[in-house]
Motif scaffolding. Structure first.
Motif, PDB file in Angstrom:
ATOM      1  N   SER A  56       0.808  -1.214   0.000  1.00 46.31           N
ATOM      2  CA  SER A  56       0.000   0.000   0.000  1.00 46.31           C
ATOM      3  C   SER A  56       0.850   1.278   0.000  1.00 46.31           C
ATOM      4  O   SER A  56       0.311   2.369  -0.130  1.00 46.31           O
ATOM      5  CB  SER A  56      -0.941   0.006   1.210  1.00 46.31           C
ATOM      6  N   ARG A  57       2.153   1.157   0.148  1.00 39.37           N
ATOM      7  CA  ARG A  57       3.042   2.331   0.146  1.00 39.37           C
ATOM      8  C   ARG A  57       4.355   1.982  -0.539  1.00 39.37           C
ATOM      9  O   ARG A  57       5.404   1.869   0.091  1.00 39.37           O
ATOM     10  CB  ARG A  57       3.298   2.819   1.567  1.00 39.37           C
ATOM     11  N   SER A  58       4.303   1.806  -1.859  1.00 40.22           N
ATOM     12  CA  SER A  58       5.514   1.475  -2.599  1.00 40.22           C
ATOM     13  C   SER A  58       5.431   2.009  -4.021  1.00 40.22           C
ATOM     14  O   SER A  58       4.365   2.382  -4.499  1.00 40.22           O
ATOM     15  CB  SER A  58       5.726  -0.043  -2.627  1.00 40.22           C
ATOM     16  N   ILE A  59       6.587   2.041  -4.685  1.00 43.34           N
ATOM     17  CA  ILE A  59       6.683   2.430  -6.088  1.00 43.34           C
ATOM     18  C   ILE A  59       7.432   1.318  -6.813  1.00 43.34           C
ATOM     19  O   ILE A  59       8.500   0.901  -6.380  1.00 43.34           O
ATOM     20  CB  ILE A  59       7.446   3.760  -6.254  1.00 43.34           C
ATOM     21  N   SER A  60       6.865   0.829  -7.922  1.00 45.07           N
ATOM     22  CA  SER A  60       7.484  -0.234  -8.709  1.00 45.07           C
ATOM     23  C   SER A  60       7.840   0.287 -10.104  1.00 45.07           C
ATOM     24  O   SER A  60       7.106   1.104 -10.664  1.00 45.07           O
ATOM     25  CB  SER A  60       6.534  -1.425  -8.862  1.00 45.07           C
ATOM     26  N   ALA A  61       8.953  -0.228 -10.653  1.00 45.89           N
ATOM     27  CA  ALA A  61       9.390   0.189 -11.986  1.00 45.89           C
ATOM     28  C   ALA A  61      10.145  -0.951 -12.657  1.00 45.89           C
ATOM     29  O   ALA A  61      10.679  -1.838 -11.984  1.00 45.89           O
ATOM     30  CB  ALA A  61      10.274   1.425 -11.883  1.00 45.89           C
ATOM     31  N   VAL A  62      10.190  -0.931 -13.983  1.00 44.71           N
ATOM     32  CA  VAL A  62      10.954  -1.899 -14.763  1.00 44.71           C
ATOM     33  C   VAL A  62      11.763  -1.151 -15.818  1.00 44.71           C
ATOM     34  O   VAL A  62      11.400  -0.047 -16.229  1.00 44.71           O
ATOM     35  CB  VAL A  62      10.053  -2.952 -15.458  1.00 44.71           C
ATOM     36  N   GLY A  63      12.868  -1.787 -16.253  1.00 43.34           N
ATOM     37  CA  GLY A  63      13.662  -1.179 -17.307  1.00 43.34           C
ATOM     38  C   GLY A  63      14.992  -1.858 -17.505  1.00 43.34           C
ATOM     39  O   GLY A  63      15.391  -2.724 -16.733  1.00 43.34           O
ATOM     40  N   PRO A  64      15.696  -1.449 -18.569  1.00 42.39           N
ATOM     41  CA  PRO A  64      16.997  -2.029 -18.883  1.00 42.39           C
ATOM     42  C   PRO A  64      18.123  -1.315 -18.135  1.00 42.39           C
ATOM     43  O   PRO A  64      17.994  -0.163 -17.728  1.00 42.39           O
ATOM     44  CB  PRO A  64      17.122  -1.786 -20.386  1.00 42.39           C
ATOM     45  N   ALA A  65      19.237  -2.035 -17.978  1.00 43.29           N
ATOM     46  CA  ALA A  65      20.422  -1.449 -17.349  1.00 43.29           C
ATOM     47  C   ALA A  65      21.676  -2.078 -17.951  1.00 43.29           C
ATOM     48  O   ALA A  65      21.660  -3.232 -18.382  1.00 43.29           O
ATOM     49  CB  ALA A  65      20.411  -1.670 -15.843  1.00 43.29           C
ATOM     50  N   PHE A  66      22.749  -1.295 -17.976  1.00 36.29           N
ATOM     51  CA  PHE A  66      24.078  -1.805 -18.313  1.00 36.29           C
ATOM     52  C   PHE A  66      24.858  -1.876 -17.016  1.00 36.29           C
ATOM     53  O   PHE A  66      24.912  -0.904 -16.261  1.00 36.29           O
ATOM     54  CB  PHE A  66      24.809  -0.889 -19.295  1.00 36.29           C
ATOM     55  N   VAL A  67      25.448  -3.042 -16.730  1.00 40.89           N
ATOM     56  CA  VAL A  67      26.222  -3.238 -15.510  1.00 40.89           C
ATOM     57  C   VAL A  67      27.664  -3.543 -15.896  1.00 40.89           C
ATOM     58  O   VAL A  67      27.932  -4.507 -16.606  1.00 40.89           O
ATOM     59  CB  VAL A  67      25.648  -4.382 -14.644  1.00 40.89           C
ATOM     60  N   TYR A  68      28.578  -2.679 -15.428  1.00 37.65           N
ATOM     61  CA  TYR A  68      30.009  -2.894 -15.652  1.00 37.65           C
ATOM     62  C   TYR A  68      30.572  -3.641 -14.453  1.00 37.65           C
ATOM     63  O   TYR A  68      30.312  -3.261 -13.303  1.00 37.65           O
ATOM     64  CB  TYR A  68      30.736  -1.559 -15.810  1.00 37.65           C
ATOM     65  N   ARG A  69      31.321  -4.696 -14.713  1.00 39.50           N
ATOM     66  CA  ARG A  69      32.051  -5.402 -13.660  1.00 39.50           C
ATOM     67  C   ARG A  69      33.520  -5.398 -14.016  1.00 39.50           C
ATOM     68  O   ARG A  69      33.922  -5.876 -15.080  1.00 39.50           O
ATOM     69  CB  ARG A  69      31.568  -6.844 -13.528  1.00 39.50           C
ATOM     70  N   GLY A  70      34.333  -4.846 -13.125  1.00 39.87           N
ATOM     71  CA  GLY A  70      35.769  -4.899 -13.298  1.00 39.87           C
ATOM     72  C   GLY A  70      36.276  -6.317 -13.103  1.00 39.87           C
ATOM     73  O   GLY A  70      35.549  -7.207 -12.667  1.00 39.87           O
ATOM     74  N   LYS A  71      37.538  -6.546 -13.401  1.00 35.97           N
ATOM     75  CA  LYS A  71      38.106  -7.897 -13.322  1.00 35.97           C
ATOM     76  C   LYS A  71      38.199  -8.432 -11.904  1.00 35.97           C
ATOM     77  O   LYS A  71      38.173  -9.641 -11.704  1.00 35.97           O
ATOM     78  CB  LYS A  71      39.489  -7.923 -13.955  1.00 35.97           C
ATOM     79  N   LYS A  72      38.310  -7.531 -10.907  1.00 35.71           N
ATOM     80  CA  LYS A  72      38.531  -8.017  -9.543  1.00 35.71           C
ATOM     81  C   LYS A  72      37.348  -7.813  -8.615  1.00 35.71           C
ATOM     82  O   LYS A  72      36.872  -8.757  -8.009  1.00 35.71           O
ATOM     83  CB  LYS A  72      39.769  -7.369  -8.963  1.00 35.71           C
ATOM     84  N   TRP A  73      36.836  -6.546  -8.453  1.00 36.52           N
ATOM     85  CA  TRP A  73      35.800  -6.333  -7.454  1.00 36.52           C
ATOM     86  C   TRP A  73      34.845  -5.186  -7.765  1.00 36.52           C
ATOM     87  O   TRP A  73      33.724  -5.172  -7.279  1.00 36.52           O
ATOM     88  CB  TRP A  73      36.411  -6.091  -6.077  1.00 36.52           C
ATOM     89  N   PHE A  74      35.225  -4.215  -8.565  1.00 37.87           N
ATOM     90  CA  PHE A  74      34.425  -2.999  -8.784  1.00 37.87           C
ATOM     91  C   PHE A  74      33.236  -3.247  -9.707  1.00 37.87           C
ATOM     92  O   PHE A  74      33.349  -3.949 -10.714  1.00 37.87           O
ATOM     93  CB  PHE A  74      35.307  -1.899  -9.378  1.00 37.87           C
ATOM     94  N   THR A  75      32.084  -2.638  -9.368  1.00 36.80           N
ATOM     95  CA  THR A  75      30.903  -2.711 -10.226  1.00 36.80           C
ATOM     96  C   THR A  75      30.176  -1.368 -10.232  1.00 36.80           C
ATOM     97  O   THR A  75      30.169  -0.643  -9.236  1.00 36.80           O
ATOM     98  CB  THR A  75      29.952  -3.845  -9.799  1.00 36.80           C
ATOM     99  N   PHE A  76      29.604  -1.057 -11.382  1.00 33.87           N
ATOM    100  CA  PHE A  76      28.858   0.188 -11.590  1.00 33.87           C
ATOM    101  C   PHE A  76      27.744  -0.105 -12.576  1.00 33.87           C
ATOM    102  O   PHE A  76      27.945  -0.842 -13.535  1.00 33.87           O
ATOM    103  CB  PHE A  76      29.782   1.277 -12.151  1.00 33.87           C
ATOM    104  N   SER A  77      26.571   0.471 -12.360  1.00 33.79           N
ATOM    105  CA  SER A  77      25.485   0.258 -13.322  1.00 33.79           C
ATOM    106  C   SER A  77      24.729   1.550 -13.578  1.00 33.79           C
ATOM    107  O   SER A  77      24.639   2.426 -12.712  1.00 33.79           O
ATOM    108  CB  SER A  77      24.524  -0.833 -12.847  1.00 33.79           C
ATOM    109  N   VAL A  78      24.202   1.630 -14.779  1.00 35.35           N
ATOM    110  CA  VAL A  78      23.344   2.739 -15.176  1.00 35.35           C
ATOM    111  C   VAL A  78      22.184   2.150 -15.976  1.00 35.35           C
ATOM    112  O   VAL A  78      22.382   1.282 -16.821  1.00 35.35           O
ATOM    113  CB  VAL A  78      24.113   3.817 -15.972  1.00 35.35           C
ATOM    114  N   GLY A  79      20.987   2.611 -15.659  1.00 36.22           N
ATOM    115  CA  GLY A  79      19.818   2.095 -16.348  1.00 36.22           C
ATOM    116  C   GLY A  79      18.718   3.126 -16.391  1.00 36.22           C
ATOM    117  O   GLY A  79      18.842   4.239 -15.871  1.00 36.22           O
ATOM    118  N   TYR A  80      17.623   2.741 -17.014  1.00 35.03           N
ATOM    119  CA  TYR A  80      16.459   3.613 -17.101  1.00 35.03           C
ATOM    120  C   TYR A  80      15.237   2.789 -16.716  1.00 35.03           C
ATOM    121  O   TYR A  80      14.993   1.725 -17.278  1.00 35.03           O
ATOM    122  CB  TYR A  80      16.283   4.175 -18.507  1.00 35.03           C
ATOM    123  N   ALA A  81      14.480   3.275 -15.759  1.00 31.31           N
ATOM    124  CA  ALA A  81      13.306   2.554 -15.285  1.00 31.31           C
ATOM    125  C   ALA A  81      12.041   3.363 -15.553  1.00 31.31           C
ATOM    126  O   ALA A  81      12.046   4.590 -15.480  1.00 31.31           O
ATOM    127  CB  ALA A  81      13.423   2.276 -13.791  1.00 31.31           C
TER     128      ALA A  81
END
Length: 130
Positions: free
Chosen positions: A79-104
């Motif tokens: 009763s108190r939430s917001i839902s969304a869907v969409g694509p994203a690009f997720v970058y994963r470095g070789k060891k541990w770093f991750t970053f993502s950008v998407g549109y919902a």
């Protein structure tokens, strides 16, 4: 010679933690499970949200970058939430770093008519195999 990746055959689960993980939460975590060659499924939980996604990896390892179709929900109560869907690009470095950008795109809003979940979704953090 090609690049060598550090994935071992038993690396079937990757955990990502950080800001924006767990369905666009302030802070959260995602678990990704390998479900086939280059494909993964993820679930996430954070404060104050949750999420899920289907992923396609560019290389046959969970340690690689990928495209994702994601569902996010901000707020836990139906009763108190917001839902969304969409694509994203997720970058994963070789060891541990991750970053993502998407549109919902917002699909359900029971929280407030003045708030919208349509827009950019960003996340940054680290990842490690379980």
């Amino acid at each position: 010679m090609g690049q060598v990746y550090n994935q071992t055959p038993d690396e079937k689960i990757i955990m990502s933690v950080g800001i924006g993980h767990g369905g666009g939460s302030i802070v959260g975590a995602d678990l990704e499970f390998g479900i086939g060659n280059r494909f993964g499924a993820q679930i996430g939980l954070g404060y104050p949200g949750l999420g899920a996604g289907l992923n396609y990896h560019f290389k046959p390892t969970l340690r690689s970058s990928f495209l994702s179709l994601q569902y996010i929900q901000i707020g836990y109560s139906p009763s108190r939430s917001i839902s969304a869907v969409g694509p994203a690009f997720v970058y994963r470095g070789k060891k541990w770093f991750t970053f993502s950008v998407g549109y919902a795109v917002e699909v359900n809003n029971t929280f407030s008519s003045s708030l919208s979940a349509t827009g950019l979704i960003l996340a940054i953090g680290g990842y490690f195999p379980l």
